[in-house]
Design a protein around this motif. Sequence first.
Motif, PDB file in Angstrom:
ATOM      1  N   VAL A  43      -0.279   6.416  -7.068  1.00  0.00           N
ATOM      2  CA  VAL A  43      -1.770   5.980  -7.138  1.00  0.00           C
ATOM      3  C   VAL A  43      -2.661   6.237  -5.810  1.00  0.00           C
ATOM      4  O   VAL A  43      -2.476   6.640  -4.117  1.00  0.00           O
ATOM      5  CB  VAL A  43      -2.087   4.258  -6.502  1.00  0.00           C
ATOM      6  CG1 VAL A  43      -3.159   3.939  -6.657  1.00  0.00           C
ATOM      7  CG2 VAL A  43      -0.698   3.829  -7.768  1.00  0.00           C
ATOM      8  N   ALA A  88      -5.358   2.631  -4.209  1.00  0.00           N
ATOM      9  CA  ALA A  88      -4.573   1.488  -3.816  1.00  0.00           C
ATOM     10  C   ALA A  88      -4.872   0.715  -2.246  1.00  0.00           C
ATOM     11  O   ALA A  88      -5.248  -0.709  -2.802  1.00  0.00           O
ATOM     12  CB  ALA A  88      -3.619   2.099  -3.352  1.00  0.00           C
ATOM     13  N   GLY A 128       4.057   5.663  -5.673  1.00  0.00           N
ATOM     14  CA  GLY A 128       3.416   5.281  -7.277  1.00  0.00           C
ATOM     15  C   GLY A 128       2.637   6.263  -7.770  1.00  0.00           C
ATOM     16  O   GLY A 128       1.416   6.198  -8.747  1.00  0.00           O
ATOM     17  N   LEU A 145       2.957   2.096  -3.944  1.00  0.00           N
ATOM     18  CA  LEU A 145       1.748   2.478  -4.037  1.00  0.00           C
ATOM     19  C   LEU A 145       1.560   3.766  -4.616  1.00  0.00           C
ATOM     20  O   LEU A 145       1.313   4.724  -5.361  1.00  0.00           O
ATOM     21  CB  LEU A 145       0.241   1.140  -4.643  1.00  0.00           C
ATOM     22  CG  LEU A 145       0.609   0.429  -5.164  1.00  0.00           C
ATOM     23  CD1 LEU A 145      -0.337  -1.327  -4.973  1.00  0.00           C
ATOM     24  CD2 LEU A 145       1.003   0.179  -6.646  1.00  0.00           C
ATOM     25  N   ASN A 192       1.062  -1.056  -0.249  1.00  0.00           N
ATOM     26  CA  ASN A 192      -0.132   0.147   0.221  1.00  0.00           C
ATOM     27  C   ASN A 192       1.042   1.073   0.097  1.00  0.00           C
ATOM     28  O   ASN A 192       0.300   2.407  -0.789  1.00  0.00           O
ATOM     29  CB  ASN A 192      -0.674  -0.149   1.416  1.00  0.00           C
ATOM     30  CG  ASN A 192      -2.385  -0.405   0.901  1.00  0.00           C
ATOM     31  OD1 ASN A 192      -2.586  -1.517   0.367  1.00  0.00           O
ATOM     32  ND2 ASN A 192      -3.070  -1.170   2.323  1.00  0.00           N
TER      33      ASN A 192
END
Length: 339
Positions: free
Chosen positions: A141, A146, A139, A135, A132
């Motif tokens: 997200v 996510a 990332g 990401l 988590n």
Amino acid sequence: MTQHVSPPRDGTGRTAAPAGRPARRSLPVRADVRTLTLLGVLAVLVLIGGLTRPHEFLDTRNLQLVLTQASVIGVVTVGMTFVITSGGIDLSVGAIVALSSVWATTVATQSHGLAGILLAATLVGLGCGLVNGVLIAYGGVVPFIATLAMLASARGLALQITDGRTQVVTVRGVLDLGERESYVLGVPPLVLVFAAVAVAGWLLFHRTTFGRRTIAVGGNPEAARLAGIDVRRQRLYLYLLSGLCCGIAAFLLIVLAGSGQNTNGNLYELDAIAAVIIGGTLLSGGRGTVTGSVLGVLIFTTITNLFALNNLQTDVQQIAKGAIIVAAVLVQRRTASTA
């Protein structure tokens, strides 16, 4: 030409209060009032229980049950408090609890005894929190997406591991923790673990740089970055912390139920978020309180117990919880508008 004179400032760089006027201390006062209000609500619920079902509700075994049931979701809520204070959200906590519980109760894991089960549960929780965090922090997200993806993936993996079956725990050391003989001065071991996590969470939140950075990231991420805080790394740590709390909660649930199931932790994310909200943590981030979150858990658990003792329907219970959440959000908005 009139010369502009800047208002005097105190040692922190803020505008100092005029002479003869006390400095504003609205935030601590509001926090104290909020805590006292939550304590008052809890006291009223206890009074209602004592009046409606005095013999059942005030029985020592029932009070121990209330605290034990609050312990599992309470540990999850401590981690959720940090995440929401930072401006994030974690919808996957219930699924992580389920995955951790079933992974820790497989035959292979149980062969390593209590230590193996505890280690597996915490490592799985940390692993999910790491995914988590990576990401979201690196990332890019959105936390909602996510953690929603983690919710679906963890639930699916938990179902695949168990094949829909209940994995019964046979490790004596784990089962003994749920027996009355293991109580310390009448307090179940699960409650002691919850208390330890809550105290550690309070110290981390209010007495360390980590807690101050969490508040700063939730209040204004860009300002926090300019102040030298590594916002991405801080967010990663926060989701790791949430995953760790889920792993600990999974172990407590294993002790409580004596098994691991893919349905464990169902709707824990909603219960944890609700407890955090009524505890006084802002959903928008920047302000949080571990004490309030713990009281929120105790309030919801007591409500559930009262409904069960008075044979009230589950749908009425859910409506009552929903009304409490809406009221808490309205109070938050009013407090924020007058700040």
